[in-house]
Write an enzyme that holds these catalytic residues in place. Structure first.
Site, PDB file in Angstrom:
ATOM      1  CE  LYS A 163      60.585  -2.295  46.612  1.00  0.00           C
ATOM      2  NZ  LYS A 163      59.738  -2.346  45.414  1.00  0.00           N
TER       3      LYS A 163
ATOM      4  CD  GLU B 239      55.224  -4.138  36.684  1.00  0.00           C
ATOM      5  OE1 GLU B 239      54.104  -3.778  37.095  1.00  0.00           O
ATOM      6  OE2 GLU B 239      56.089  -4.635  37.420  1.00  0.00           O
TER       7      GLU B 239
HETATM    8  N1  PSU Z   1      57.164  -5.093  43.663  1.00  0.00           N
HETATM    9  C1  PSU Z   1      57.957  -4.035  43.460  1.00  0.00           C
HETATM   10  N2  PSU Z   1      57.518  -3.018  42.667  1.00  0.00           N
HETATM   11  C2  PSU Z   1      56.290  -3.047  42.073  1.00  0.00           C
HETATM   12  C3  PSU Z   1      55.462  -4.190  42.293  1.00  0.00           C
HETATM   13  C4  PSU Z   1      55.936  -5.177  43.094  1.00  0.00           C
HETATM   14  O1  PSU Z   1      59.060  -4.013  43.965  1.00  0.00           O
HETATM   15  O2  PSU Z   1      55.923  -2.094  41.371  1.00  0.00           O
HETATM   16  C5  PSU Z   1      54.127  -4.263  41.622  1.00  0.00           C
HETATM   17  C6  PSU Z   1      54.183  -5.189  40.390  1.00  0.00           C
HETATM   18  O3  PSU Z   1      53.280  -4.706  39.411  1.00  0.00           O
HETATM   19  C7  PSU Z   1      53.687  -6.510  40.943  1.00  0.00           C
HETATM   20  C8  PSU Z   1      52.642  -6.024  41.922  1.00  0.00           C
HETATM   21  O4  PSU Z   1      53.148  -7.378  39.974  1.00  0.00           O
HETATM   22  O5  PSU Z   1      53.196  -4.862  42.520  1.00  0.00           O
HETATM   23  C9  PSU Z   1      52.332  -7.054  42.966  1.00  0.00           C
HETATM   24  O6  PSU Z   1      51.233  -6.633  43.720  1.00  0.00           O
HETATM   25  P1  PSU Z   1      50.572  -7.629  44.772  1.00  0.00           P
HETATM   26  O7  PSU Z   1      51.619  -7.824  45.830  1.00  0.00           O
HETATM   27  O8  PSU Z   1      49.367  -6.887  45.254  1.00  0.00           O
HETATM   28  O9  PSU Z   1      50.275  -8.882  44.014  1.00  0.00           O
END
Ligand code: PSU
Ligand code: MN
Length: 304
Positions: A159, A25
């Site tokens: 996390k 990604e």
């Molecule tokens: N969790 C992490 N590192 C990240 C992300 C999530 O520990 O970089 C990033 C990933 O790209 C994931 C996105 O798909 O954040 C999720 O964002 P949201 O919670 O806004 O869906």
């Protein structure tokens, strides 16, 4: 081939030769880590995948195309452009049709990987159900993507900025299997244990590949979470990360951070509050996942 897909020469050659390919990604580059560590991490992770016998395909939206496999200067562009948009499922048509620069999240990368015929995707952590989701409704689109898009996602768990128990419940409801590697416990990104178990422990790439191929051959569409704990030597002390996470969550609340900005805000506050130590752990776990994902992609290729 889909009109929006654009393969790099390396990925095009891998496709022609039937080699194993691993998707990566780009939101982790643009919104997950600071420059220059983000770009360096991206390069090193790609090399680990090559060393593991597979070909890396970092995915981003550039010039109205879904770029599958990025050149050096494209990685640099994503790592340095403040206007790179964080692109999830709902954003993908906008960024493509408007010719914007887009960094794909887990959800959007899964969509693009499936379009490109790539079955294995490596990242750091997936999104999930946020704490307080019962009032905020903040549930990452990554989870719905796992429910419907057939790509195996190698990660180090989620996390503890999230509600890990609710995240696992959500995945169960939508039939997404959560596999763990080397232990029963589901990892919590910076630490090896979350206090919750994965559904199934499958230690070898061969077993993981057989599980994934069995799921899909039954017509059970959707993703698989392959959770791979951070190496013990690189994990963060649990009490420190718990304390800092609580503070970052409180700051997000106090500053009224909402929507797609929540996750990047928390990631960057945690990095600042640990004085960069969380960044070292973050990089180490992505590299560890790259080794796991390369082996999985090679195993999938040799058994199908
Ligand atoms: N969790 C992490 N590192 C990240 C992300 C999530 O520990 O970089 C990033 C990933 O790209 C994931 C996105 O798909 O954040 C999720 O964002 P949201 O919670 O806004 O869906
Ligand atoms: Mn969200």
């Amino acid at each position: 081939m889909h009109q929006y897909l654009l393969f790099s020469p390396e990925v095009a050659a891998a496709r022609a030769a039937g080699k194993a390919i691993v998707a990566l990604e780009s939101t982790i580059i643009s919104h997950g880590m600071p420059y220059p560590q983000n770009v360096q991490m991206a390069r090193e992770v790609e090399q680990i995948i090559r060393d593991g016998g597979a070909v890396p395909a970092t995915i981003a939206i550039i010039g109205g195309k879904i770029c599958v496999g990025l050149a050096e200067e494209q990685l640099e562009l994503l790592g340095t452009s403040p206007d790179a948009m964080k692109v999830s499922r709902r954003d993908l048509p906008y960024v493509l049709a408007q010719n914007k620069l887009g960094a794909t999240t887990v959800a959007a990368t899964m969509i693009c990987a499936e379009l490109a015929g790539i079955q294995v995707f490596v990242t750091g952590g997936i999104g999930g159900v946020h704490r307080g989701a019962e009032t905020s409704f903040d549930i990452s689109a990554d989870l719905q993507e796992l429910a419907q898009t057939s790509v195996a996602v190698v990660c180090a768990g989620v996390k503890s900025i999230l509600d890990i128990g609710l995240t696992l419940e959500y995945l169960e409801t939508f039939g997404v299997p959560v596999v763990s590697v080397g232990q029963r416990g589901f990892p919590a990104f910076f630490t090896r244990e979350s206090g919750f178990n994965a559904d199934f422990q499958l230690d070898t790439a061969t077993e993981q590949a057989a599980f994934i191929q069995t799921k899909w051959s039954l017509g059970l569409k959707g993703g698989i979470v392959v959770s791979n704990p951070v190496p013990a030597a690189e994990a963060m002390p649990k009490e420190e990360i718990d304390r800092i996470t609580a503070q970052a969550l409180q700051e997000a609340d106090a500053q009224g951070v909402t929507g797609k900005n929540v996750t990047p805000f928390l990631l960057s506050r945690i990095k600042a509050l640990t004085e960069g130590r969380s960044l070292a752990t973050n990089i180490a776990l992505v590299k560890n996942n790259a080794r796991c994902g390369a082996a999985l992609a090679v195993a999938m290729q040799s058994t199908h």
